[in-house]
Design an enzyme around this catalytic site. Sequence first.
Site, PDB file in Angstrom:
ATOM      1  N   THR A  72      45.469  32.737  47.964  1.00 26.47           N
ATOM      2  CA  THR A  72      44.911  34.054  47.669  1.00 26.47           C
ATOM      3  C   THR A  72      44.094  34.460  48.867  1.00 26.47           C
ATOM      4  OG1 THR A  72      44.660  33.500  45.334  1.00 26.47           O
ATOM      5  CG2 THR A  72      43.227  35.224  46.137  1.00 26.47           C
ATOM      6  N   ARG A 128      52.437  34.724  33.973  1.00 27.09           N
ATOM      7  CA  ARG A 128      51.112  34.099  34.090  1.00 27.09           C
ATOM      8  C   ARG A 128      50.244  34.935  35.040  1.00 27.09           C
ATOM      9  NH1 ARG A 128      47.838  32.207  38.606  1.00 27.09           N
ATOM     10  NH2 ARG A 128      46.426  30.635  37.815  1.00 27.09           N
ATOM     11  N   VAL A 129      49.045  35.216  34.605  1.00 30.50           N
ATOM     12  CA  VAL A 129      48.095  35.942  35.445  1.00 30.50           C
ATOM     13  C   VAL A 129      46.853  35.066  35.563  1.00 30.50           C
ATOM     14  CG1 VAL A 129      46.598  37.968  35.555  1.00 30.50           C
ATOM     15  CG2 VAL A 129      48.956  38.216  34.795  1.00 30.50           C
ATOM     16  N   GLY A 130      46.371  34.902  36.766  1.00 32.09           N
ATOM     17  CA  GLY A 130      45.188  34.062  36.964  1.00 32.09           C
ATOM     18  C   GLY A 130      43.916  34.894  36.980  1.00 32.09           C
ATOM     19  N   THR A 178      38.881  31.874  45.402  1.00 40.65           N
ATOM     20  CA  THR A 178      40.243  31.368  45.516  1.00 40.65           C
ATOM     21  C   THR A 178      40.249  29.981  44.876  1.00 40.65           C
ATOM     22  OG1 THR A 178      39.819  30.386  47.682  1.00 40.65           O
ATOM     23  CG2 THR A 178      40.712  32.603  47.672  1.00 40.65           C
ATOM     24  N   GLY A 179      41.416  29.527  44.507  1.00 40.97           N
ATOM     25  CA  GLY A 179      41.524  28.217  43.869  1.00 40.97           C
ATOM     26  C   GLY A 179      41.986  28.360  42.434  1.00 40.97           C
ATOM     27  N   GLY A 230      42.612  29.441  39.210  1.00 38.88           N
ATOM     28  CA  GLY A 230      42.172  30.652  38.528  1.00 38.88           C
ATOM     29  C   GLY A 230      41.705  30.399  37.107  1.00 38.88           C
TER      30      GLY A 230
HETATM   31  N1  ASP Z   1      43.087  32.049  42.068  1.00 37.44           N
HETATM   32  C1  ASP Z   1      44.502  32.282  42.220  1.00 37.44           C
HETATM   33  C2  ASP Z   1      45.174  32.181  40.877  1.00 37.44           C
HETATM   34  O1  ASP Z   1      44.783  31.335  40.090  1.00 37.44           O
HETATM   35  C3  ASP Z   1      45.167  31.332  43.115  1.00 37.44           C
HETATM   36  C4  ASP Z   1      44.335  30.799  44.263  1.00 37.44           C
HETATM   37  O2  ASP Z   1      43.428  31.410  44.723  1.00 37.44           O
HETATM   38  O3  ASP Z   1      44.623  29.725  44.787  1.00 37.44           O
HETATM   39  O4  ASP Z   1      46.130  32.910  40.645  1.00 37.44           O
END
Ligand code: ASP
Length: 383
Positions: free
Chosen positions: A219, A247-249, A270-271, A273
Amino acid sequence: MRKLSRRDFVKSGAAAGLAAATPQVLGQAPTVLTPRSAKPVVISSANGNFYKNGGTQTGVEKAFALMTGGKDVLESLVAGVNILELDPEEDSVGYGGLPNADGVVQLDSCCMHGPRKRAGGVAALEGVRTPSLVAHAVLQQTDHHLLVGKGAQGFARNLGFKIEDDLNTERSRRLWLEWKRRTDPGHYLDPDKRAELHEATRQAMVAEGLLRSRHLHGTINCDGLSPRGELAGVTTTSGLAWKIPGRVGDSPILGAGLYVDGAVGAAGSTGRGEANLYGLSSFLIVEQMRQGKAPKDACMEALKRIQANTVEKRLLNARGLPNFNVSFYAVNLKGEFAGAALYGEDPEETGWAGETGRRVRFAVCTEKGPETLVCDGLLPGAP
Ligand code: ASP
């Protein structure tokens, strides 16, 4: 990656940005620059300094140049993340983002304008390379915050966005085909085993060097404070690689992947979600800053909350700690900023263009030019 000297920056980035900046907000009177009242800054996930889409500026560099040239703070940030969305090499954002389990690229984004107290988002959007621009259009042209799926695509089409059949690149399709071949989803497995198999396949592809693990999640979140003291933020992503379609994060959800209060600060993430959705981490960080916490301490509070909320065994490592990483980026009205991660180290951090070492990083651009800095970590070691 070579760090730009201030002189390079002024020559290439800022100067070009200043020349290109149009001091005009769509549908509004031309922006009038007032005397500087804030120390401007743009902060983002580390990828904000790694991709240029064949141009000369990174995302944070472009956003900073536009913003300090007088362009609206949110429009500047969106223009910055557009570089990553359009860059086929960045496989976690926009065009070329890793697709879902059906091989379809579905994109999420949201944005928020501090002073205007408006936000817009799109989720599971197909066929548009720059979801952040559609999120921005939701902010500007509707009374709503979030449009999803076909409705979001129809909205974009009606506004004249190009709708493409397929946002895969050769690389994202090749990797999806490899995943598909390995998981053989034609067999309907026991749900637990199926989940395990998908996870094991992802991890095996990482171990074999086919993928960088951060791109299973990936992200860009980008937040900025303009010279006029205006705050805004944008987050854009292709989400979790090979996710269940639909799927929505956290990225398009206000309060989770992004939150901005023009009187306090901006924060994004980020990471994993799902971890942010449970804790509405970005909102929590802004609220912590409202109560007087410095950006770093506010981020740490949200990270502690994630640790406390992670109790399921499948999400814990051998040390009983979360087996995933999450990073936060925060900036307050004074221009103080921080990048913080659940774990300050991650073996996969070594793969960024020209970078070595395991430290989790973030990107920043100030008057000193673009820099890539190390995130503070809450927990020792790596996930
Ligand atoms: N946070 C984003 C999600 O879960 C992915 C990410 O940032 O790594 O869709």
